[in-house]
Write a protein that holds these residues in place. Structure first.
Motif, PDB file in Angstrom:
ATOM      1  N   HIS A  13       0.877  -1.164   0.000  1.00 26.45           N
ATOM      2  CA  HIS A  13       0.000   0.000   0.000  1.00 26.45           C
ATOM      3  C   HIS A  13       0.915   1.214   0.000  1.00 26.45           C
ATOM      4  O   HIS A  13       1.539   1.522   1.015  1.00 26.45           O
ATOM      5  CB  HIS A  13      -0.906   0.018   1.229  1.00 26.45           C
ATOM      6  N   ALA A  14       1.003   1.887  -1.137  1.00 25.69           N
ATOM      7  CA  ALA A  14       1.897   3.042  -1.281  1.00 25.69           C
ATOM      8  C   ALA A  14       1.161   4.324  -0.948  1.00 25.69           C
ATOM      9  O   ALA A  14       0.020   4.525  -1.389  1.00 25.69           O
ATOM     10  CB  ALA A  14       2.418   3.117  -2.710  1.00 25.69           C
ATOM     11  N   GLN A  15       1.811   5.187  -0.191  1.00 32.17           N
ATOM     12  CA  GLN A  15       1.265   6.526  -0.056  1.00 32.17           C
ATOM     13  C   GLN A  15       1.270   7.140  -1.453  1.00 32.17           C
ATOM     14  O   GLN A  15       2.206   6.949  -2.223  1.00 32.17           O
ATOM     15  CB  GLN A  15       2.091   7.337   0.934  1.00 32.17           C
ATOM     16  N   VAL A  47       3.986   6.813  -5.209  1.00 32.57           N
ATOM     17  CA  VAL A  47       3.704   5.911  -6.326  1.00 32.57           C
ATOM     18  C   VAL A  47       4.814   5.932  -7.379  1.00 32.57           C
ATOM     19  O   VAL A  47       5.272   4.868  -7.817  1.00 32.57           O
ATOM     20  CB  VAL A  47       2.315   6.200  -6.937  1.00 32.57           C
ATOM     21  N   PRO A  48       5.310   7.097  -7.816  1.00 33.04           N
ATOM     22  CA  PRO A  48       6.384   7.081  -8.826  1.00 33.04           C
ATOM     23  C   PRO A  48       7.645   6.340  -8.356  1.00 33.04           C
ATOM     24  O   PRO A  48       8.308   5.683  -9.161  1.00 33.04           O
ATOM     25  CB  PRO A  48       6.679   8.566  -9.061  1.00 33.04           C
ATOM     26  N   PHE A  49       7.959   6.414  -7.080  1.00 32.50           N
ATOM     27  CA  PHE A  49       9.100   5.667  -6.530  1.00 32.50           C
ATOM     28  C   PHE A  49       8.904   4.173  -6.758  1.00 32.50           C
ATOM     29  O   PHE A  49       9.782   3.487  -7.285  1.00 32.50           O
ATOM     30  CB  PHE A  49       9.252   5.980  -5.033  1.00 32.50           C
ATOM     31  N   TYR A  50       7.751   3.642  -6.382  1.00 28.61           N
ATOM     32  CA  TYR A  50       7.497   2.212  -6.526  1.00 28.61           C
ATOM     33  C   TYR A  50       7.391   1.799  -7.990  1.00 28.61           C
ATOM     34  O   TYR A  50       7.813   0.696  -8.356  1.00 28.61           O
ATOM     35  CB  TYR A  50       6.256   1.803  -5.740  1.00 28.61           C
ATOM     36  N   ALA A  97       3.004  -1.839 -10.124  1.00 24.62           N
ATOM     37  CA  ALA A  97       1.906  -1.245 -10.885  1.00 24.62           C
ATOM     38  C   ALA A  97       0.730  -0.976  -9.955  1.00 24.62           C
ATOM     39  O   ALA A  97       0.435  -1.779  -9.058  1.00 24.62           O
ATOM     40  CB  ALA A  97       1.470  -2.173 -12.014  1.00 24.62           C
ATOM     41  N   ARG A  98       0.068   0.149 -10.179  1.00 22.59           N
ATOM     42  CA  ARG A  98      -1.130   0.495  -9.414  1.00 22.59           C
ATOM     43  C   ARG A  98      -2.229  -0.529  -9.670  1.00 22.59           C
ATOM     44  O   ARG A  98      -2.366  -1.030 -10.776  1.00 22.59           O
ATOM     45  CB  ARG A  98      -1.649   1.858  -9.827  1.00 22.59           C
ATOM     46  N   HIS A 128      -3.602   6.280   0.056  1.00 20.77           N
ATOM     47  CA  HIS A 128      -2.751   5.183  -0.396  1.00 20.77           C
ATOM     48  C   HIS A 128      -3.333   4.577  -1.662  1.00 20.77           C
ATOM     49  O   HIS A 128      -4.506   4.774  -1.963  1.00 20.77           O
ATOM     50  CB  HIS A 128      -2.686   4.059   0.650  1.00 20.77           C
ATOM     51  N   VAL A 129      -2.534   3.794  -2.352  1.00 17.06           N
ATOM     52  CA  VAL A 129      -2.995   2.991  -3.473  1.00 17.06           C
ATOM     53  C   VAL A 129      -2.318   1.631  -3.371  1.00 17.06           C
ATOM     54  O   VAL A 129      -1.150   1.535  -2.972  1.00 17.06           O
ATOM     55  CB  VAL A 129      -2.732   3.675  -4.836  1.00 17.06           C
TER      56      VAL A 129
END
Length: 141
Positions: free
Chosen positions: A106-108, A112-115, A121-122, A134-135
């Motif tokens: 679960h990315a803040q 997202v661009p970091f991950y 992928a989202r 988060h996503v």
């Protein structure tokens, strides 16, 4: 000598160091309620601990048995210096070693661009977790 190192640790062996970073980043800086931060799952996880050249803790991450990567935290002075990437790579390597085929997190939303740079992928729409957008993100190994 490198500016920092990353190693895998157990919660029992490194609880104080791991908790210090997470308290500074999540509880103090981001205002995550303490009851949400300490979810009782840490003893079941493998943790990555980043330390500076003097052995002081500067970053953390954890991998749950189901392939969930979480509690990625880097102290503010060490951000944008590769520490987060090193922690994430340690978690990906450990997931592969354990035979996992997929990892998720679960990315803040701001991260997202970091991950994405690491192949995540989202998946789905943004949601609130501890009051922070988060996503869900996934990566095949």
């Amino acid at each position: 000598m490198p500016e920092y190192t990353v190693r895998l640790v157990s919660w029992d062996a490194a609880k104080a160091s791991l908790a210090a970073v997470r308290r500074a980043v999540f509880i103090d800086e981001q205002r995550v309620p303490e009851a949400l931060e300490w979810d009782g799952l840490d003893p079941r996880c493998v943790h990555a601990l980043a330390e500076d050249a003097q052995g002081r803790p500067i970053g953390t991450a954890r991998l749950l048995p189901d392939g969930h990567i979480g509690r990625m935290a880097v102290l503010q002075p060490w951000r944008r210096k590769g520490v987060g990437g090193a922690l994430l790579c340690a978690m990906l390597s450990e997931a592969r070693r354990r035979g996992l085929r997929v990892v998720h997190l679960h990315a803040q939303v701001h991260a997202v661009p970091f991950y994405e740079r690491y192949g995540f992928a989202r998946e789905g729409e943004a949601f609130l977790e501890a009051g922070i957008p988060h996503v869900r993100m996934v990566r095949n190994l």
